[in-house]
Design a protein around this motif. Structure first.
Motif, PDB file in Angstrom:
ATOM      1  N   SER A  68       0.871  -1.132  -0.166  1.00 49.78           N
ATOM      2  CA  SER A  68      -0.094   0.214  -0.025  1.00 49.78           C
ATOM      3  C   SER A  68       0.792   1.237  -0.222  1.00 49.78           C
ATOM      4  CB  SER A  68      -1.071  -0.080   1.284  1.00 49.78           C
ATOM      5  OG  SER A  68      -0.012   0.149   2.379  1.00 49.78           O
ATOM      6  N   LEU A  69       2.167   0.981   0.467  1.00 52.39           N
ATOM      7  CA  LEU A  69       3.068   2.388   0.473  1.00 52.39           C
ATOM      8  C   LEU A  69       3.951   2.469  -0.696  1.00 52.39           C
ATOM      9  CD1 LEU A  69       4.344   1.534   3.973  1.00 52.39           C
ATOM     10  CD2 LEU A  69       2.334   3.448   3.262  1.00 52.39           C
ATOM     11  N   ALA A  70       3.725   1.676  -1.935  1.00 54.06           N
ATOM     12  CA  ALA A  70       4.676   1.505  -2.504  1.00 54.06           C
ATOM     13  C   ALA A  70       4.331   2.565  -4.080  1.00 54.06           C
ATOM     14  CB  ALA A  70       4.583   0.188  -3.489  1.00 54.06           C
ATOM     15  N   GLY A  71       3.327   3.555  -3.787  1.00 48.92           N
ATOM     16  CA  GLY A  71       2.872   4.392  -4.826  1.00 48.92           C
ATOM     17  C   GLY A  71       4.175   5.071  -5.603  1.00 48.92           C
ATOM     18  N   PRO A  72       5.084   5.749  -4.633  1.00 51.47           N
ATOM     19  CA  PRO A  72       6.220   6.434  -5.165  1.00 51.47           C
ATOM     20  C   PRO A  72       7.018   5.504  -6.120  1.00 51.47           C
ATOM     21  CG  PRO A  72       6.043   6.914  -2.895  1.00 51.47           C
ATOM     22  CD  PRO A  72       5.176   5.666  -3.198  1.00 51.47           C
ATOM     23  N   SER A  73       7.196   4.083  -6.085  1.00 48.54           N
ATOM     24  CA  SER A  73       8.238   3.507  -6.891  1.00 48.54           C
ATOM     25  C   SER A  73       7.608   2.528  -7.808  1.00 48.54           C
ATOM     26  CB  SER A  73       8.947   2.799  -5.699  1.00 48.54           C
ATOM     27  OG  SER A  73      10.042   1.899  -6.506  1.00 48.54           O
ATOM     28  N   PRO A  74       7.589   2.802  -9.180  1.00 46.24           N
ATOM     29  CA  PRO A  74       7.072   1.673 -10.063  1.00 46.24           C
ATOM     30  C   PRO A  74       7.761   0.501  -9.985  1.00 46.24           C
ATOM     31  CG  PRO A  74       7.461   3.703 -11.134  1.00 46.24           C
ATOM     32  CD  PRO A  74       7.944   4.105  -9.769  1.00 46.24           C
ATOM     33  N   LEU A  75       9.047   0.377  -9.541  1.00 44.69           N
ATOM     34  CA  LEU A  75       9.812  -0.777  -9.400  1.00 44.69           C
ATOM     35  C   LEU A  75       9.207  -1.626  -8.222  1.00 44.69           C
ATOM     36  CD1 LEU A  75      12.224  -2.751  -9.988  1.00 44.69           C
ATOM     37  CD2 LEU A  75      13.578  -1.301  -8.573  1.00 44.69           C
ATOM     38  N   ALA A  76       9.011  -0.905  -6.949  1.00 40.72           N
ATOM     39  CA  ALA A  76       8.512  -1.619  -5.838  1.00 40.72           C
ATOM     40  C   ALA A  76       7.013  -2.103  -6.059  1.00 40.72           C
ATOM     41  CB  ALA A  76       8.302  -0.507  -4.813  1.00 40.72           C
ATOM     42  N   LYS A  77       6.390  -1.370  -6.878  1.00 38.96           N
ATOM     43  CA  LYS A  77       5.113  -2.059  -7.115  1.00 38.96           C
ATOM     44  C   LYS A  77       5.273  -3.267  -7.976  1.00 38.96           C
ATOM     45  CE  LYS A  77       2.806   2.309  -8.091  1.00 38.96           C
ATOM     46  NZ  LYS A  77       2.091   3.168  -8.983  1.00 38.96           N
ATOM     47  N   GLU A  78       6.058  -3.124  -8.569  1.00 43.67           N
ATOM     48  CA  GLU A  78       6.277  -4.413  -9.654  1.00 43.67           C
ATOM     49  C   GLU A  78       6.828  -5.534  -9.003  1.00 43.67           C
ATOM     50  OE1 GLU A  78       6.102  -5.040 -13.170  1.00 43.67           O
ATOM     51  OE2 GLU A  78       5.220  -3.449 -13.673  1.00 43.67           O
ATOM     52  N   LEU A  79       7.765  -5.329  -7.753  1.00 41.86           N
ATOM     53  CA  LEU A  79       8.454  -6.340  -7.020  1.00 41.86           C
ATOM     54  C   LEU A  79       7.202  -6.825  -6.097  1.00 41.86           C
ATOM     55  CD1 LEU A  79      11.875  -4.681  -6.133  1.00 41.86           C
ATOM     56  CD2 LEU A  79      11.392  -6.978  -7.309  1.00 41.86           C
ATOM     57  N   PHE A  80       6.053  -6.117  -5.609  1.00 41.44           N
ATOM     58  CA  PHE A  80       5.156  -6.614  -4.946  1.00 41.44           C
ATOM     59  C   PHE A  80       4.238  -7.521  -5.603  1.00 41.44           C
ATOM     60  CE2 PHE A  80       5.928  -3.130  -1.806  1.00 41.44           C
ATOM     61  CZ  PHE A  80       6.095  -3.735  -0.558  1.00 41.44           C
ATOM     62  N   SER A  81       4.248  -7.715  -7.011  1.00 38.50           N
ATOM     63  CA  SER A  81       3.349  -8.360  -7.784  1.00 38.50           C
ATOM     64  C   SER A  81       3.747  -9.991  -7.542  1.00 38.50           C
ATOM     65  CB  SER A  81       3.365  -8.077  -9.075  1.00 38.50           C
ATOM     66  OG  SER A  81       4.645  -8.295  -9.805  1.00 38.50           O
ATOM     67  N   PHE A  82       5.197 -10.141  -6.997  1.00 35.04           N
ATOM     68  CA  PHE A  82       5.610 -11.640  -6.648  1.00 35.04           C
ATOM     69  C   PHE A  82       5.011 -11.848  -5.366  1.00 35.04           C
ATOM     70  CE2 PHE A  82       9.233  -9.816  -9.446  1.00 35.04           C
ATOM     71  CZ  PHE A  82       9.000 -11.008 -10.354  1.00 35.04           C
ATOM     72  N   PRO A  83       4.345 -13.001  -5.450  1.00 37.06           N
ATOM     73  CA  PRO A  83       3.560 -13.201  -4.213  1.00 37.06           C
ATOM     74  C   PRO A  83       4.395 -13.537  -2.632  1.00 37.06           C
ATOM     75  CG  PRO A  83       3.547 -15.155  -5.587  1.00 37.06           C
ATOM     76  CD  PRO A  83       4.007 -13.922  -6.119  1.00 37.06           C
ATOM     77  N   PHE A  84       5.537 -13.778  -2.865  1.00 40.42           N
ATOM     78  CA  PHE A  84       6.468 -14.015  -1.938  1.00 40.42           C
ATOM     79  C   PHE A  84       7.369 -12.898  -1.353  1.00 40.42           C
ATOM     80  CE2 PHE A  84       8.515 -15.131  -5.892  1.00 40.42           C
ATOM     81  CZ  PHE A  84       9.456 -14.296  -6.034  1.00 40.42           C
ATOM     82  N   ILE A  85       6.850 -11.724  -1.842  1.00 35.06           N
ATOM     83  CA  ILE A  85       7.642 -10.339  -1.418  1.00 35.06           C
ATOM     84  C   ILE A  85       7.016  -9.635  -0.268  1.00 35.06           C
ATOM     85  CG2 ILE A  85       8.482  -8.136  -1.968  1.00 35.06           C
ATOM     86  CD1 ILE A  85      10.410 -10.342  -2.929  1.00 35.06           C
ATOM     87  N   ARG A  86       7.386  -9.553   0.876  1.00 31.27           N
ATOM     88  CA  ARG A  86       6.574  -8.746   1.931  1.00 31.27           C
ATOM     89  C   ARG A  86       6.849  -7.298   2.067  1.00 31.27           C
ATOM     90  NH1 ARG A  86       8.116 -11.092   6.953  1.00 31.27           N
ATOM     91  NH2 ARG A  86       9.024  -9.289   7.713  1.00 31.27           N
ATOM     92  N   SER A  87       8.327  -6.989   1.725  1.00 34.59           N
ATOM     93  CA  SER A  87       8.522  -5.548   1.992  1.00 34.59           C
ATOM     94  C   SER A  87       9.866  -5.180   0.749  1.00 34.59           C
ATOM     95  CB  SER A  87       8.971  -4.895   3.250  1.00 34.59           C
ATOM     96  OG  SER A  87       9.950  -5.768   3.935  1.00 34.59           O
ATOM     97  N   VAL A  88      10.017  -4.003   0.703  1.00 32.99           N
ATOM     98  CA  VAL A  88      11.176  -3.579  -0.318  1.00 32.99           C
ATOM     99  C   VAL A  88      11.728  -2.603   0.114  1.00 32.99           C
ATOM    100  CG1 VAL A  88      11.396  -2.679  -2.686  1.00 32.99           C
ATOM    101  CG2 VAL A  88       9.547  -4.435  -2.266  1.00 32.99           C
ATOM    102  N   PHE A  89      13.009  -2.467   0.202  1.00 35.54           N
ATOM    103  CA  PHE A  89      13.685  -1.379   0.695  1.00 35.54           C
ATOM    104  C   PHE A  89      14.642  -1.007  -0.571  1.00 35.54           C
ATOM    105  CE2 PHE A  89      18.123   0.181   2.591  1.00 35.54           C
ATOM    106  CZ  PHE A  89      17.454   1.204   3.174  1.00 35.54           C
ATOM    107  N   ILE A  90      14.954   0.351  -0.990  1.00 38.72           N
ATOM    108  CA  ILE A  90      15.901   0.723  -2.178  1.00 38.72           C
ATOM    109  C   ILE A  90      16.781   1.906  -1.473  1.00 38.72           C
ATOM    110  CG2 ILE A  90      15.723   1.672  -4.390  1.00 38.72           C
ATOM    111  CD1 ILE A  90      12.585   0.801  -4.853  1.00 38.72           C
ATOM    112  N   ALA A  91      18.118   1.426  -1.998  1.00 38.45           N
ATOM    113  CA  ALA A  91      19.133   2.309  -1.497  1.00 38.45           C
ATOM    114  C   ALA A  91      19.832   2.912  -2.872  1.00 38.45           C
ATOM    115  CB  ALA A  91      19.826   1.820  -0.444  1.00 38.45           C
TER     116      ALA A  91
END
Length: 199
Positions: A42-65
Motif C-alpha cells: 500500500s506504500l509503494a506508490g512512489p516507486s514503480p519498481l517496488a509496485k512491480e516487485l510486490f506483484s511477486f507473491p513471496f515479497i513482503r517488503s521492499v527497501f531501495i538504496a
C-alpha cells in the motif's frame, strides 16, 4: 556496426544477518545517496519498481538504496534459493529497459522521510547524533542491506527507525544496543539511551 543501447545490468545477491531478507546489488545507481522503505504494497506508490516487485507473491517488503534493493520474503516462503533467479532476471530486465526506480515527486507528496541530514533548526545534540549516524553507522548497516534513520531526540533518548534488513532482524537489537548506543554514549555524553522502531 556495433549497436549501443542501454548498458548491460548485472545483479548479484548478498545474504544479510536477517534470514528473511536478501540484498540484490546492481552495477548501476538506483537511488543515489538516498534510501526508501516500503513496508507493504500500500506504500509503494512512489516507486514503480517496488509496485512491480510486490506483484511477486513471496515479497513482503521492499527497501531501495543507492545501488541495492533489500527484499523481505513472506514467512511461508521456504527458501530464498527457490526465488533468487526469478528476481535477478526481473531486476536485470527492468533496469536494462530503463524502468523508473523511484519517482521523487511522488515521494515528496507522501510523507516527510526520516533523515540523517542535518537541518538548520537542529540543536547541537541532534546535529552530532545525525553526523555520527551518517559517518559511522550508515556505511556499516548498508553493507548488511539496511538503513537506520534518525527519528527524534528527547531528554537523552535517541529514537531511530530501522529499515530494510535491519527491520525485524534478530541481531538488530544487539547492533543497536551494543554498537550504536555504546558509541553514541561515548561520543555524545548527553545521550542516555537509543531506542528503535521498525517502520
Amino acid at each position: 556496426m556495433i549497436k549501443t543501447g542501454n548498458p548491460i545490468i548485472s545483479i548479484y545477491t548478498e545474504m544479510t544477518p536477517n534470514p528473511e531478507t536478501m540484498k540484490f546489488v546492481a552495477n548501476k545507481l538506483l537511488y543515489p545517496g538516498k534510501s526508501i522503505d516500503f513496508a507493504d504494497e500500500s506504500l509503494a506508490g512512489p516507486s514503480p519498481l517496488a509496485k512491480e516487485l510486490f506483484s511477486f507473491p513471496f515479497i513482503r517488503s521492499v527497501f531501495i538504496a543507492s545501488n541495492f534493493i533489500t527484499l523481505t520474503k513472506t514467512s511461508d516462503t521456504e527458501d530464498w534459493q527457490d526465488v533468487i533467479p526469478t528476481i535477478k532476471q526481473f531486476l536485470k530486465d527492468y533496469l536494462e529497459n530503463g524502468g523508473v526506480v523511484v519517482n521523487d515527486d511522488e515521494v515528496a507528496k507522501t510523507k516527510q522521510e526520516a533523515s540523517n541530514t542535518v537541518s538548520a533548526d537542529d540543536d547541537d545534540i541532534v546535529k552530532r547524533v545525525k553526523e555520527l549516524l551518517e559517518n559511522y553507522v550508515k556505511p556499516a548497516v548498508e553493507m548488511d542491506g539496511g538503513a537506520i534513520q534518525f527519528k527524534s531526540y528527547n531528554d537523552g533518548v535517541v529514537n531511530l527507525m530501522l529499515q530494510g534488513s535491519c527491520s525485524g532482524c534478530p541481531s538488530s537489537m544487539i547492533t543497536l544496543k551494543a554498537g550504536i548506543e555504546g558509541m553514541m554514549k561515548r561520543m555524545i555524553p548527553e545521550v542516555k539511551e537509543v531506542v528503535a522502531e521498525a517502520e
